[in-house]
Structures are given as C-alpha cells and as structure tokens.
Write an enzyme that holds these catalytic residues in place. Sequence first.
Site, mmCIF file in Angstrom:
data_model
loop_
_atom_site.group_PDB
_atom_site.id
_atom_site.type_symbol
_atom_site.label_atom_id
_atom_site.label_comp_id
_atom_site.label_asym_id
_atom_site.label_seq_id
_atom_site.Cartn_x
_atom_site.Cartn_y
_atom_site.Cartn_z
ATOM 1 C CB SER A 1 -0.894 0.011 1.246
ATOM 2 O OG SER A 1 -1.533 1.269 1.402
ATOM 3 C CE1 TYR B 1 -4.456 -1.723 4.912
ATOM 4 C CE2 TYR B 1 -3.542 0.399 4.243
ATOM 5 C CZ TYR B 1 -4.058 -0.850 3.918
ATOM 6 O OH TYR B 1 -4.161 -1.213 2.601
#
Length: 254
Positions: free
Chosen positions: A138, A151
Amino acid sequence: MFSLNNKKAVITGGGSGIGRAIATLFAKQGAEVHILDLSIESAQEALADIQKAGGKVFSYACNVTNQKEVLATFEKIGNIDILVNNAGIANVGKVDTTSETDFDRVMEVNVKGVYNCLFAAIPQLRLSNGGVIVNMCSIAAWVGLPDRFAYSTAKGAVMAMTLSVAKDYMGENIRCNSISPARVHTPFVDGFISKNYPGKEAEMFEKLSQSQPIGRMGKPDEIASLALFLCSDEAGFITGCDYPIDGGFIKLNN
C-alpha cells in the site's frame, strides 16, 4: 504476451474486490486459479463467475491467520507457480486511539497472514522449480497515511518481507515483488465508509476520491493488470521491487 497457460496460481482474499479481479484476469490468461477467502460464499461467487467465463478455478474457505489451516490448504492444492498475497483488513486510528485488540487484529491478518502464506507457499513453489510471489502492499508503507497507524505499520512490514523473500530465494528461481495501490473502489471501501462515516457516505467517497491527484480512486481491474504483468514471464528480470499504482499520490500530492 502475458500468458499464464500451464501456471497454477493461489490468490488470497480472491472472493471480492482486488483479489477477485486478479483471479478473474489470471483465469482469462490461462492460469489454473485457486481462490482462498475467509468467506466461502464470496469465494464460490467468484468461482461461479470465472467458471461461466470458461476459466479453471477452485475455491477454499481459509483463515490466513491460522497456520495449520493455511498449510493444509496449500498441501491440498499442491505445487504452484504463483502466489498473490492479497487478503487484508483496515483500521482507523492514530497510535493513541488504536486499541491493543485492533492493533493485534490488523497484525494477525496483514502481517502474520502474509507470513503464513509465504511459509506454506515456498515448498510448493520449489516443487515447480520456482515461481512468482506478489504481495499486496500500500502507499501507506511509503507515506504513512493519517489516522491509519496500524494499517500503515502492517504494510511497512509487508514491504520489508517482500525484499527479504526476494533476496533469500533468488537462487531458487523464486521472484517476489509487491504492489502499492492508493485507494481503490471496491465493496470493501464502500463498507468501510458506511461503517466509519455513517450519514456522510457521499461526502467521504468524494473526499477519498479526490485525495488522489488524478481525481478518482483506482479500479480493481487496473491493479489486476499490474499483478498479471509481474507474474508473467515478461517480468522475469524483476524481483525485490515495489510498484506504486496510485494516481500520482506519492509523487504529485503536494
């Protein structure tokens, strides 16, 4: 170009969103696709659609956080040529607003889940005399997204694992790369917005869309196309790399 004929591919989280798009495209390009998903319903829906299009596909209910379950599933599948580590979850919170429970949950799925699948896949890749791994990372690993502490931390770990695996198994003809999307419009995103921003769904969708300089979220098919390239023989000289696919987020978001 980009044929996956005679290749056997495992895709985690392949029942929906980006994983489903990857499974669909890989099957279209000739791969025998094996979908692992926590939700057997989602996996079977994806399976039905791929079969309808003429693809060869199998589905399994599998919790990637459970190593025994992962090992049993991979042993059932047997030798493989491709692993796409796509399964993952998100969490909203800064470090002081992220509970221990939420932190552990994100690490269990996004870090340990990737480790478990790597651990199970390496012996099966050896049986095929090598192959390819793609980990779904990501832009959070590059920039540290605001209010996404757990995250961002987890995706940073995935990027580091990608480098480690690429170095450790290069001599065994196993390539390992990662993909770092910005926001991609999936059912996951819609559910995430509904859960965390009730009553402000349209406003948040537009805000999240505009956070990419290109002015929109990515599409699952666009991520799948990059995954296809990285898993194809045409990318045989590429390993140990991360590929942002982010609508200009990292370089142009000034």
